[in-house]
Design an enzyme around this catalytic site. Structure first.
Site, PDB file in Angstrom:
ATOM      1  N   ARG A 107      83.250  21.230  58.592  1.00 47.42           N
ATOM      2  CA  ARG A 107      82.589  21.600  57.335  1.00 47.42           C
ATOM      3  C   ARG A 107      81.221  20.963  57.164  1.00 47.42           C
ATOM      4  O   ARG A 107      80.568  21.167  56.133  1.00 47.42           O
ATOM      5  CB  ARG A 107      83.491  21.204  56.145  1.00 47.42           C
ATOM      6  CG  ARG A 107      84.826  21.930  56.148  1.00 47.42           C
ATOM      7  CD  ARG A 107      85.817  21.260  55.214  1.00 47.42           C
ATOM      8  NE  ARG A 107      86.172  19.908  55.673  1.00 47.42           N
ATOM      9  CZ  ARG A 107      87.031  19.111  55.054  1.00 47.42           C
ATOM     10  NH1 ARG A 107      87.615  19.514  53.936  1.00 47.42           N
ATOM     11  NH2 ARG A 107      87.293  17.923  55.545  1.00 47.42           N
ATOM     12  N   CYS A 144      86.173  12.512  53.986  1.00 49.13           N
ATOM     13  CA  CYS A 144      86.228  12.398  55.450  1.00 49.13           C
ATOM     14  C   CYS A 144      87.632  11.985  55.901  1.00 49.13           C
ATOM     15  O   CYS A 144      88.158  10.950  55.482  1.00 49.13           O
ATOM     16  CB  CYS A 144      85.198  11.378  55.931  1.00 49.13           C
ATOM     17  SG  CYS A 144      85.163  11.191  57.731  1.00 49.13           S
ATOM     18  N   CYS A 168      79.463  13.457  61.159  1.00 49.78           N
ATOM     19  CA  CYS A 168      80.895  13.559  61.453  1.00 49.78           C
ATOM     20  C   CYS A 168      81.172  14.884  62.177  1.00 49.78           C
ATOM     21  O   CYS A 168      80.489  15.882  61.972  1.00 49.78           O
ATOM     22  CB  CYS A 168      81.709  13.490  60.166  1.00 49.78           C
ATOM     23  SG  CYS A 168      83.499  13.497  60.465  1.00 49.78           S
ATOM     24  N   ASP A 222      83.555  16.793  61.650  1.00 48.84           N
ATOM     25  CA  ASP A 222      84.193  17.719  60.696  1.00 48.84           C
ATOM     26  C   ASP A 222      83.508  19.091  60.703  1.00 48.84           C
ATOM     27  O   ASP A 222      82.284  19.182  60.565  1.00 48.84           O
ATOM     28  CB  ASP A 222      84.126  17.088  59.289  1.00 48.84           C
ATOM     29  CG  ASP A 222      85.044  17.801  58.309  1.00 48.84           C
ATOM     30  OD1 ASP A 222      84.903  19.019  58.139  1.00 48.84           O
ATOM     31  OD2 ASP A 222      85.901  17.123  57.703  1.00 48.84           O
ATOM     32  N   HIS A 226      80.307  12.050  54.938  1.00 49.28           N
ATOM     33  CA  HIS A 226      80.680  13.041  53.919  1.00 49.28           C
ATOM     34  C   HIS A 226      81.907  12.568  53.161  1.00 49.28           C
ATOM     35  O   HIS A 226      82.795  11.931  53.735  1.00 49.28           O
ATOM     36  CB  HIS A 226      80.920  14.418  54.557  1.00 49.28           C
ATOM     37  CG  HIS A 226      82.128  14.470  55.454  1.00 49.28           C
ATOM     38  ND1 HIS A 226      83.310  15.063  55.070  1.00 49.28           N
ATOM     39  CD2 HIS A 226      82.346  13.982  56.699  1.00 49.28           C
ATOM     40  CE1 HIS A 226      84.183  14.954  56.053  1.00 49.28           C
ATOM     41  NE2 HIS A 226      83.632  14.300  57.047  1.00 49.28           N
TER      42      HIS A 226
HETATM   43 CO    CO Z   1      84.566  13.279  58.508  1.00 51.30          CO
END
Ligand code: CO
Length: 209
Positions: free
Chosen positions: A46, A101, A42, A44, A98
């Site tokens: 993080r 998400c 992803c 993201d 994750h």
């Molecule tokens: Co995500």
């Protein structure tokens, strides 16, 4: 002052740190890359691929998009997979989702998010395919389950690409893995959905229906 000066400064410090420990690091890496892993994760912030598995530059080839999707006709993702499998000859493709998400959560909502809803439609498909498993859950449990089911579905999509099918036909060593990362504690969970050849894949598909 130069825009984003702090990032240039941090970059210099980072490169110097590496050279201090290993003076030939960048020279060596500039000559070739030979990663064993392709990471599909992803976007993201993080969930940074290299850091999570503690690997330095050169060890992992990466493709990231919202909610780690492998869409059958996504030329971007398919090109990454082709290059990784046919040129770099990676041995493992890891689809890593994750928990928490934003893409998964947005796909579960019945609100308008704009253009991205067209992308999230692929997650709505996963939700519909697995309605029996999801209907009995709610809230956080349901979100977490959809994160896992989405990874499993994307693993199947990777296996279904002509690139992976042909690699297996050639007898290449190539395993496809499904993982989920927890942004709460930094730990990766293996969904134990690893597929290493065509026969295993066919068996998986048959047991699903
Ligand atoms: Co995500």
């Amino acid at each position: 002052m130069k825009p984003l000066q702090h990032l240039f400064q941090q970059n210099l410090e980072w490169a110097n740190d590496i050279k201090e420990n290993d003076p030939e690091f960048f020279t060596r890496l500039s000559q070739q890359q030979a990663p064993e892993y392709l990471w599909i994760g992803c976007s993201d912030s993080r969930v940074p691929a290299n850091q999570i598995v503690n690997l330095p530059p050169g060890e992992i080839f990466v493709h990231r998009n919202i909610a780690n999707l492998v869409v059958h006709t996504d030329l971007n993702c398919l090109s990454v997979i082709q290059y990784a499998v046919e040129i770099l000859k990676v041995k493992h493709i890891i689809v890593c989702g994750h928990y928490g998400c934003g893409g998964i959560n947005a796909a579960m909502e019945d609100t308008d998010h704009g253009l991205i809803d067209n992308w999230l439609g692929h997650i709505k498909d996963v939700s519909r395919f697995n309605a029996d498993k999801l209907d009995q859950l709610s809230g956080r449990e349901k979100q977490d389950m959809l994160c896992e089911l989405n990874v499993k579905e994307q693993v199947i999509n990777v296996c279904n690409t002509t690139i992976v099918q042909n690699a297996w036909r050639r007898g290449d060593t190539l395993s496809i893995h499904g993982w989920v990362y927890s942004i709460k504690n930094g730990i990766i969970k293996d969904l134990e959905t690893c597929i290493t050849n065509s026969a295993q894949f066919q068996q998986k598909i048959a047991s699903k229906s």
